[in-house]
Design a protein around this motif. Structure first.
Motif, PDB file in Angstrom:
ATOM      1  N   THR A 110     157.574  -3.263  19.691  1.00  0.00           N
ATOM      2  CA  THR A 110     156.823  -2.403  20.600  1.00  0.00           C
ATOM      3  C   THR A 110     155.548  -1.909  19.933  1.00  0.00           C
ATOM      4  O   THR A 110     155.604  -1.324  18.840  1.00  0.00           O
ATOM      5  CB  THR A 110     157.670  -1.188  21.026  1.00  0.00           C
ATOM      6  OG1 THR A 110     158.824  -1.640  21.737  1.00  0.00           O
ATOM      7  CG2 THR A 110     156.864  -0.250  21.912  1.00  0.00           C
ATOM      8  N   GLU A 154     160.357 -10.635  18.102  1.00  0.00           N
ATOM      9  CA  GLU A 154     161.143 -10.164  19.232  1.00  0.00           C
ATOM     10  C   GLU A 154     161.510  -8.692  19.077  1.00  0.00           C
ATOM     11  O   GLU A 154     161.607  -8.166  17.979  1.00  0.00           O
ATOM     12  CB  GLU A 154     162.416 -11.005  19.384  1.00  0.00           C
ATOM     13  CG  GLU A 154     163.283 -11.058  18.150  1.00  0.00           C
ATOM     14  CD  GLU A 154     164.400 -12.098  18.257  1.00  0.00           C
ATOM     15  OE1 GLU A 154     164.504 -12.758  19.308  1.00  0.00           O
ATOM     16  OE2 GLU A 154     165.160 -12.239  17.297  1.00  0.00           O
ATOM     17  N   HIS A 155     161.671  -8.039  20.240  1.00  0.00           N
ATOM     18  CA  HIS A 155     162.065  -6.634  20.288  1.00  0.00           C
ATOM     19  C   HIS A 155     161.093  -5.752  19.509  1.00  0.00           C
ATOM     20  O   HIS A 155     161.504  -4.842  18.780  1.00  0.00           O
ATOM     21  CB  HIS A 155     163.494  -6.448  19.770  1.00  0.00           C
ATOM     22  CG  HIS A 155     164.494  -7.301  20.473  1.00  0.00           C
ATOM     23  ND1 HIS A 155     165.161  -8.332  19.837  1.00  0.00           N
ATOM     24  CD2 HIS A 155     164.916  -7.326  21.756  1.00  0.00           C
ATOM     25  CE1 HIS A 155     165.962  -8.930  20.697  1.00  0.00           C
ATOM     26  NE2 HIS A 155     165.836  -8.347  21.871  1.00  0.00           N
ATOM     27  N   SER A 202     160.708 -10.373  24.546  1.00  0.00           N
ATOM     28  CA  SER A 202     161.199  -8.997  24.705  1.00  0.00           C
ATOM     29  C   SER A 202     160.343  -8.008  23.925  1.00  0.00           C
ATOM     30  O   SER A 202     160.862  -7.087  23.271  1.00  0.00           O
ATOM     31  CB  SER A 202     162.673  -8.895  24.285  1.00  0.00           C
ATOM     32  OG  SER A 202     163.470  -9.763  25.056  1.00  0.00           O
ATOM     33  N   ASP A 203     159.035  -8.190  23.979  1.00  0.00           N
ATOM     34  CA  ASP A 203     158.092  -7.323  23.270  1.00  0.00           C
ATOM     35  C   ASP A 203     157.280  -6.489  24.257  1.00  0.00           C
ATOM     36  O   ASP A 203     157.155  -6.840  25.434  1.00  0.00           O
ATOM     37  CB  ASP A 203     157.122  -8.151  22.414  1.00  0.00           C
ATOM     38  CG  ASP A 203     157.832  -8.976  21.358  1.00  0.00           C
ATOM     39  OD1 ASP A 203     158.711  -8.427  20.676  1.00  0.00           O
ATOM     40  OD2 ASP A 203     157.509 -10.178  21.230  1.00  0.00           O
ATOM     41  N   SER A 251     158.430 -10.231  28.311  1.00  0.00           N
ATOM     42  CA  SER A 251     157.672  -9.183  27.632  1.00  0.00           C
ATOM     43  C   SER A 251     156.783  -8.436  28.621  1.00  0.00           C
ATOM     44  O   SER A 251     156.563  -8.880  29.755  1.00  0.00           O
ATOM     45  CB  SER A 251     156.829  -9.796  26.515  1.00  0.00           C
ATOM     46  OG  SER A 251     157.646 -10.343  25.496  1.00  0.00           O
ATOM     47  N   ASP A 255     162.495  -9.215  14.002  1.00  0.00           N
ATOM     48  CA  ASP A 255     163.375  -8.726  15.053  1.00  0.00           C
ATOM     49  C   ASP A 255     163.473  -7.213  14.965  1.00  0.00           C
ATOM     50  O   ASP A 255     164.190  -6.664  14.132  1.00  0.00           O
ATOM     51  CB  ASP A 255     164.762  -9.363  14.911  1.00  0.00           C
ATOM     52  CG  ASP A 255     165.702  -8.978  16.050  1.00  0.00           C
ATOM     53  OD1 ASP A 255     165.286  -8.211  16.934  1.00  0.00           O
ATOM     54  OD2 ASP A 255     166.854  -9.441  16.042  1.00  0.00           O
ATOM     55  N   GLY A 256     162.712  -6.535  15.827  1.00  0.00           N
ATOM     56  CA  GLY A 256     162.737  -5.086  15.841  1.00  0.00           C
ATOM     57  C   GLY A 256     161.608  -4.487  15.033  1.00  0.00           C
ATOM     58  O   GLY A 256     161.687  -4.425  13.807  1.00  0.00           O
TER      59      GLY A 256
END
Length: 370
Positions: free
Chosen positions: A248, A245-246, A280-281, A306, A217-218
Motif C-alpha cells: 500500500t 503483492e499486498h 492486490s496493491d 489492485s 509480500d506486504g
C-alpha cells in the motif's frame, strides 16, 4: 558472545575498527548477543569479509558522519554502510537499530552510506531491524565483485536467497531497498517512509547484474520519487520474475508508481525487462507532469486485483510512455485518470475486467471492462 567492555558501547567514540577486528576473530557459527542498551558509533562502518554462520542480535549502531566530512576525500569515497557483508553465507542481523545523521534528501557524497549492504552473500536474513536517516540506501543487495568498485567489470556472484522480514526504513537518503544483483529474495512486512529517491530500486549498475526470483509480500510506503523503478545498465535478461503483492502506498510519490526504463544504450530491440507482477496493491500515481501510474519502455508488467488512484483532477492516463512494452490490467479499480498518455505501435495494453472511472466523473460514468 558479546563484544568486550573495552569496546565503548555508549556511542561516545567511533569503534568501527575495533568491532571489525573483534568480528573477524570469531569462529564460524557464532551468535553475538549485544548487551542491553549497547550503542556503537560506526562512522567507518563494520565490514565483514566472508563470514560463515554469523548471527548478530540487538544493539544500536549509529553514524554521525555528514557530507562535510567527505571534503578532501577521493570522489570514489562515498561513505560506509553501517554493516557491509562481503561474501559469506548464513548471516543473520536481527532486532537491531541502525541510524545515520541525514536530516533529509539525497546527498551524493554519502551515497554508499547504507544501513545494510550485502555483497554476494548467500542465505542472509534481516529481521526486526529499524533503519533511520541513513545517507545511502536502507538496504542494498549487490554482487560480490572482483574489483574495488561498481565499475570493476568483474561480477563473481549475486547475493542469493535473502530474507528481509519485519523491517522499517525511515529517512534513507538514496533508495529504500536496492535490488542490484540478487538471485532469490523474500521481502515481507516492510515499512518504507521518507525515502530520498525510490522506494524499491531494481537497478543494475553494470552488465551481468540483475534481480531474479524476488517476492515482496506486504509493504507500506510513503514519500520519495518512484515506488518501483527498474532501469540501469544491466541487460534485460538479468532482471525477471519479480512479484509485488499486498503493498500500500499511503500517498502519491513524486514520480510514477511503476517505472520500467530500457537502458539508453540498449536501443529498442531485445528481450523485455520483466516480467513484473503487481497484485492486490494500492498504487497512488505521481503528482508531477507527464507521469502516469505505469510508465514503461521495454518492460513486461501485469497489474491485477489492485487499486490505482490518481490525484484529483489529473490529466494523465493510466499508462504513459509505453515504447516496445506490454502492460496487462486484470480486475483492477482505476480512479481519477485523464486522457493524456502515449502508447506506441510496438506496445500492447490488455485490460480484462475491473472498473475504470475517469477524472471528474462520478461512479455512474465508470466503465466496467469485460
Amino acid at each position: 558472545m558479546a563484544p568486550p567492555a573495552t569496546i565503548a558501547s555508549d556511542c561516545s567514540v567511533d569503534v568501527s575498527a575495533a568491532l571489525k577486528s573483534w568480528f573477524k576473530a570469531l569462529a564460524p557459527d557464532t551468535t553475538v548477543v549485544m548487551r542491553s542498551g549497547a550503542c556503537y558509533e560506526v562512522n567507518e562502518g563494520i565490514r565483514l569479509k566472508n563470514p560463515q554462520g554469523l548471527t548478530v542480535y540487538g544493539g544500536q549502531y549509529r553514524s554521525t558522519a555528514v557530507p562535510s566530512d567527505q571534503k578532501g576525500k577521493a570522489a570514489s569515497a562515498k561513505g560506509h554502510a553501517a554493516f557491509a557483508v562481503v561474501g559469506g553465507s548464513h548471516v543473520t542481523l536481527e532486532s537491531m537499530q541502525i541510524s545515520g545523521a541525514n536530516t533529509g534528501g539525497f546527498h551524493p557524497r554519502l551515497a554508499f552510506a547504507a544501513g545494510i549492504d550485502f555483497q554476494g552473500t548467500a542465505n542472509a536474513v534481516v529481521r526486526g531491524v529499524t533503519i533511520t536517516d541513513t545517507f545511502g540506501d536502507g538496504i542494498t543487495l549487490a554482487p560480490l565483485r572482483g574489483g574495488a568498485n561498481h565499475n570493476s567489470g568483474m561480477i563473481i556472484a549475486p547475493a542469493s536467497n535473502v530474507t528481509i522480514d519485519g523491517v522499517t526504513i525511515d529517512g534513507a537518503g538514496r533508495q529504500g531497498l536496492t535490488l542490484a544483483s540478487i538471485s532469490g529474495a523474500q521481502v515481507s512486512d516492510i515499512i518504507l517512509r521518507n525515502v530520498g529517491l525510490d522506494t524499491f530500486d531494481v537497478e543494475a549498475d553494470q552488465t551481468g547484474e540483475g534481480a531474479t526470483d524476488v517476492t515482496i509480500d506486504g509493504c507500506v510506503a510513503s514519500g520519495g520519487d518512484v515506488f518501483f523503478a527498474n532501469g540501469g545498465s544491466g541487460n534485460a535478461s538479468g532482471t525477471h520474475d519479480i512479484t509485488v503483492e499486498h503493498c500500500t502506498m499511503t500517498m502519491p510519490q513524486a514520480g510514477s508508481a511503476i517505472l520500467v526504463v530500457r537502458h539508453g544504450r540498449g536501443g529498442k530491440k531485445g528481450r523485455l525487462r520483466g516480467p513484473f507482477v503487481f497484485t492486490s496493491d494500492v498504487l497512488r500515481c505521481g503528482t508531477s507532469a507527464y507521469v502516469g501510474c505505469v510508465q514503461l519502455q521495454g518492460g513486461n508488467v501485469t497489474v491485477a486485483d489492485s487499486h490505482l488512484v490518481f490525484p484529483s483532477g489529473s490529466a494523465e492516463g493510466a499508462v504513459y510512455g509505453l515504447s516496445g512494452a506490454t502492460a496487462a490490467f486484470s480486475r483492477d479499480v482505476v480512479t481519477g485518470y485523464g486522457r493524456r498518455g502515449n502508447v506506441s505501435g510496438a506496445s500492447f495494453v490488455h485490460i480484462a475486467g475491473g472498473v475504470w472511472t475517469p477524472a471528474g466523473q462520478g461512479a455512474n460514468a465508470a466503465r466496467t471492462n469485460p
